[in-house]
Design a protein around this motif. Sequence first.
Motif, PDB file in Angstrom:
ATOM      1  N   LYS A  29      -6.784   7.205   3.085  1.00 10.63           N
ATOM      2  CA  LYS A  29      -7.099   7.290   1.655  1.00 10.63           C
ATOM      3  C   LYS A  29      -6.385   6.191   0.881  1.00 10.63           C
ATOM      4  CE  LYS A  29      -5.376  10.606  -0.940  1.00 10.63           C
ATOM      5  NZ  LYS A  29      -5.098  11.946  -1.480  1.00 10.63           N
ATOM      6  N   ASP A  30      -5.157   5.873   1.287  1.00  4.53           N
ATOM      7  CA  ASP A  30      -4.403   4.801   0.622  1.00  4.53           C
ATOM      8  C   ASP A  30      -5.068   3.441   0.819  1.00  4.53           C
ATOM      9  OD1 ASP A  30      -2.379   6.611  -0.187  1.00  4.53           O
ATOM     10  OD2 ASP A  30      -1.436   6.443   1.788  1.00  4.53           O
ATOM     11  N   VAL A  53       3.598  23.182   8.091  1.00  2.00           N
ATOM     12  CA  VAL A  53       2.432  23.701   7.373  1.00  2.00           C
ATOM     13  C   VAL A  53       2.771  23.895   5.895  1.00  2.00           C
ATOM     14  CG1 VAL A  53       0.845  25.663   7.172  1.00  2.00           C
ATOM     15  CG2 VAL A  53       1.426  24.758   9.433  1.00  2.00           C
ATOM     16  N   ASN A  54       3.966  24.394   5.608  1.00  2.00           N
ATOM     17  CA  ASN A  54       4.383  24.561   4.213  1.00  2.00           C
ATOM     18  C   ASN A  54       4.432  23.223   3.483  1.00  2.00           C
ATOM     19  OD1 ASN A  54       4.622  27.320   4.477  1.00  2.00           O
ATOM     20  ND2 ASN A  54       6.834  27.281   4.788  1.00  2.00           N
ATOM     21  N   ARG A  55       4.903  22.193   4.144  1.00  2.00           N
ATOM     22  CA  ARG A  55       4.950  20.861   3.517  1.00  2.00           C
ATOM     23  C   ARG A  55       3.564  20.272   3.324  1.00  2.00           C
ATOM     24  NH1 ARG A  55      10.099  17.531   5.517  1.00  2.00           N
ATOM     25  NH2 ARG A  55      11.589  19.232   5.437  1.00  2.00           N
ATOM     26  N   PHE A  56       2.687  20.465   4.317  1.00  2.00           N
ATOM     27  CA  PHE A  56       1.304  20.006   4.151  1.00  2.00           C
ATOM     28  C   PHE A  56       0.723  20.604   2.861  1.00  2.00           C
ATOM     29  CE2 PHE A  56       0.656  19.876   9.067  1.00  2.00           C
ATOM     30  CZ  PHE A  56       1.219  18.616   9.134  1.00  2.00           C
ATOM     31  N   THR A  57       0.948  21.888   2.678  1.00  2.00           N
ATOM     32  CA  THR A  57       0.399  22.594   1.525  1.00  2.00           C
ATOM     33  C   THR A  57       1.101  22.206   0.230  1.00  2.00           C
ATOM     34  OG1 THR A  57      -0.135  24.450   2.972  1.00  2.00           O
ATOM     35  CG2 THR A  57      -0.115  24.887   0.612  1.00  2.00           C
ATOM     36  N   ALA A  58       2.417  22.201   0.235  1.00  2.00           N
ATOM     37  CA  ALA A  58       3.181  21.924  -0.986  1.00  2.00           C
ATOM     38  C   ALA A  58       2.939  20.523  -1.523  1.00  2.00           C
ATOM     39  CB  ALA A  58       4.670  22.127  -0.724  1.00  2.00           C
ATOM     40  N   PHE A  59       2.833  19.541  -0.638  1.00  2.00           N
ATOM     41  CA  PHE A  59       2.680  18.148  -1.063  1.00  2.00           C
ATOM     42  C   PHE A  59       1.222  17.663  -1.018  1.00  2.00           C
ATOM     43  CE2 PHE A  59       7.156  17.818   0.771  1.00  2.00           C
ATOM     44  CZ  PHE A  59       7.762  17.991  -0.466  1.00  2.00           C
ATOM     45  N   ASP A  60       0.310  18.535  -0.573  1.00  2.66           N
ATOM     46  CA  ASP A  60      -1.101  18.175  -0.446  1.00  2.66           C
ATOM     47  C   ASP A  60      -1.270  16.913   0.404  1.00  2.66           C
ATOM     48  OD1 ASP A  60      -3.820  18.495  -0.763  1.00  2.66           O
ATOM     49  OD2 ASP A  60      -3.900  17.369  -2.644  1.00  2.66           O
ATOM     50  N   ILE A  61      -0.631  16.934   1.561  1.00  2.05           N
ATOM     51  CA  ILE A  61      -0.705  15.838   2.519  1.00  2.05           C
ATOM     52  C   ILE A  61      -1.120  16.404   3.870  1.00  2.05           C
ATOM     53  CG2 ILE A  61       0.978  14.358   1.352  1.00  2.05           C
ATOM     54  CD1 ILE A  61       3.105  15.351   3.334  1.00  2.05           C
ATOM     55  N   SER A  62      -1.427  15.534   4.811  1.00  2.00           N
ATOM     56  CA  SER A  62      -1.834  16.046   6.123  1.00  2.00           C
ATOM     57  C   SER A  62      -1.115  15.354   7.276  1.00  2.00           C
ATOM     58  CB  SER A  62      -3.345  15.928   6.299  1.00  2.00           C
ATOM     59  OG  SER A  62      -3.736  14.579   6.209  1.00  2.00           O
ATOM     60  N   ILE A  68       0.838  -1.197   0.000  1.00  2.00           N
ATOM     61  CA  ILE A  68       0.000   0.000   0.000  1.00  2.00           C
ATOM     62  C   ILE A  68       0.872   1.246   0.000  1.00  2.00           C
ATOM     63  CG2 ILE A  68      -1.688   1.320   1.355  1.00  2.00           C
ATOM     64  CD1 ILE A  68      -2.749  -1.479   2.308  1.00  2.00           C
ATOM     65  N   TYR A  69       1.935   1.244   0.816  1.00  2.00           N
ATOM     66  CA  TYR A  69       2.853   2.384   0.864  1.00  2.00           C
ATOM     67  C   TYR A  69       3.488   2.644  -0.504  1.00  2.00           C
ATOM     68  CZ  TYR A  69       7.174   4.940   1.454  1.00  2.00           C
ATOM     69  OH  TYR A  69       8.194   5.839   1.285  1.00  2.00           O
ATOM     70  N   LYS A  70       3.886   1.597  -1.195  1.00  4.77           N
ATOM     71  CA  LYS A  70       4.544   1.755  -2.500  1.00  4.77           C
ATOM     72  C   LYS A  70       3.653   2.446  -3.526  1.00  4.77           C
ATOM     73  CE  LYS A  70       7.700  -2.138  -1.927  1.00  4.77           C
ATOM     74  NZ  LYS A  70       7.992  -3.520  -2.337  1.00  4.77           N
ATOM     75  N   LYS A  71       2.317   2.352  -3.340  1.00  7.22           N
ATOM     76  CA  LYS A  71       1.366   2.986  -4.249  1.00  7.22           C
ATOM     77  C   LYS A  71       0.879   4.336  -3.711  1.00  7.22           C
ATOM     78  CE  LYS A  71      -0.259  -1.437  -5.974  1.00  7.22           C
ATOM     79  NZ  LYS A  71      -1.381  -2.393  -6.002  1.00  7.22           N
ATOM     80  N   SER A  72       1.310   4.689  -2.530  1.00 12.45           N
ATOM     81  CA  SER A  72       0.856   5.888  -1.843  1.00 12.45           C
ATOM     82  C   SER A  72       1.587   7.134  -2.350  1.00 12.45           C
ATOM     83  CB  SER A  72       1.136   5.721  -0.342  1.00 12.45           C
ATOM     84  OG  SER A  72       1.022   6.931   0.343  1.00 12.45           O
ATOM     85  N   CYS A  73       0.939   8.287  -2.197  1.00 18.04           N
ATOM     86  CA  CYS A  73       1.610   9.553  -2.527  1.00 18.04           C
ATOM     87  C   CYS A  73       2.818   9.768  -1.627  1.00 18.04           C
ATOM     88  CB  CYS A  73       0.635  10.719  -2.405  1.00 18.04           C
ATOM     89  SG  CYS A  73       0.183  11.145  -0.709  1.00 18.04           S
TER      90      CYS A  73
END
Length: 153
Positions: free
Chosen positions: A122-123, A28-37, A5-10
């Motif tokens: 989500k993954d 916060v910048n990384r959350f935004t830049a990579f669209d992750i949480s 699952i990780y290998k297919k994950s963003c």
Amino acid sequence: TALDIYKKSCYSTVDYKINEESDVKEAVNRFTAFDISCLAVTNNKGEVVGVCSGRDYINKVAALDKQFVNLKVRDICTYPPKVLIAQSDDTLETCMSKMLFKNIRHLLIYDKTEFVGLISIKDLIKPIIDKNKYVVTKLSDFHIGKGAFYGSE
């Protein structure tokens, strides 16, 4: 497995680690830049020691009207024992059960004691949807009036 699952994950394609001494603004910048949480938090030796999530930021900064200017990731992140992990050979169902049990959206993945990755809820949902796509399509088509001689296109 969790590793598959990780290998297919963003998360397998972005830099999702952050040092606990980093500024919260960097998280916060990384959350935004990579669209992750969620980010895996590391110590100065590079070892993963916790997680920092958007939920951590909301609960420990935004909801309390704190300024994040002088805050470090260590001030808001979650450390063990509150962090659940998955083993690399855990099944999709096991990972989902762990997340539901603690109402969390991310799991750190370990191969025995070595950190290997991070996955989100989500993954886990993607493979379930893919597996059940035919049934979902048929039920959706039935609901909107397709069916009998007019099957799903």
